[in-house]
Scaffold this motif. Sequence first.
Motif, mmCIF file in Angstrom:
data_model
loop_
_atom_site.group_PDB
_atom_site.id
_atom_site.type_symbol
_atom_site.label_atom_id
_atom_site.label_comp_id
_atom_site.label_asym_id
_atom_site.label_seq_id
_atom_site.Cartn_x
_atom_site.Cartn_y
_atom_site.Cartn_z
ATOM 1 N N ARG A 85 0.832 -1.206 0.000
ATOM 2 C CA ARG A 85 0.000 0.000 0.000
ATOM 3 C C ARG A 85 0.865 1.253 0.000
ATOM 4 O O ARG A 85 0.656 2.175 -0.803
ATOM 5 C CB ARG A 85 -0.920 -0.008 1.237
ATOM 6 N N VAL A 105 -0.932 4.674 -1.526
ATOM 7 C CA VAL A 105 -2.342 4.587 -1.151
ATOM 8 C C VAL A 105 -2.452 4.721 0.367
ATOM 9 O O VAL A 105 -1.733 4.046 1.105
ATOM 10 C CB VAL A 105 -2.953 3.242 -1.611
ATOM 11 N N THR A 106 -3.342 5.586 0.830
ATOM 12 C CA THR A 106 -3.533 5.755 2.264
ATOM 13 C C THR A 106 -4.411 4.631 2.822
ATOM 14 O O THR A 106 -5.140 3.971 2.076
ATOM 15 C CB THR A 106 -4.205 7.098 2.599
ATOM 16 N N GLU A 166 -8.031 5.486 2.018
ATOM 17 C CA GLU A 166 -8.402 5.223 0.629
ATOM 18 C C GLU A 166 -8.609 3.731 0.385
ATOM 19 O O GLU A 166 -9.596 3.328 -0.230
ATOM 20 C CB GLU A 166 -7.333 5.773 -0.323
ATOM 21 N N LEU A 167 -7.683 2.902 0.860
ATOM 22 C CA LEU A 167 -7.832 1.463 0.661
ATOM 23 C C LEU A 167 -9.075 0.957 1.382
ATOM 24 O O LEU A 167 -9.850 0.176 0.823
ATOM 25 C CB LEU A 167 -6.587 0.707 1.140
ATOM 26 N N ARG A 176 -11.804 2.544 2.045
ATOM 27 C CA ARG A 176 -12.977 2.971 1.280
ATOM 28 C C ARG A 176 -13.187 2.083 0.065
ATOM 29 O O ARG A 176 -14.303 1.652 -0.222
ATOM 30 C CB ARG A 176 -12.827 4.430 0.854
ATOM 31 N N ARG A 177 -12.098 1.776 -0.629
ATOM 32 C CA ARG A 177 -12.196 0.989 -1.860
ATOM 33 C C ARG A 177 -12.633 -0.455 -1.623
ATOM 34 O O ARG A 177 -13.239 -1.070 -2.501
ATOM 35 C CB ARG A 177 -10.862 1.019 -2.613
ATOM 36 N N ARG A 202 -11.367 2.149 8.414
ATOM 37 C CA ARG A 202 -9.914 2.279 8.531
ATOM 38 C C ARG A 202 -9.407 1.437 9.701
ATOM 39 O O ARG A 202 -8.351 0.820 9.631
ATOM 40 C CB ARG A 202 -9.534 3.751 8.720
#
Length: 71
Positions: A15, A20-21, A24-25, A27-28, A33
């Motif tokens: 990551r 990629v934060t 963000e990961l 969310r995807r 988190r």
Amino acid sequence: MVKPTKVTNSIRSVRESRGVTQAELARRIGVTRQTLIAIEQGRYSPTLELAFQISRVFGVGLDDLFQYPEA
């Protein structure tokens, strides 16, 4: 006494190398988190479906992200 073998992962290093934060990961792949942090730290093993989602985000195979050490 035999120590149980544990699945490990390299999600964090992959990551970070892709910029990629965690947010963000998370969310995807549709998790919080906090869940992603637990997975990266090995405190939680993702379902197979979630593991596939993570590997697809990065375009790598499951065995590039998850390892099951030999006893």
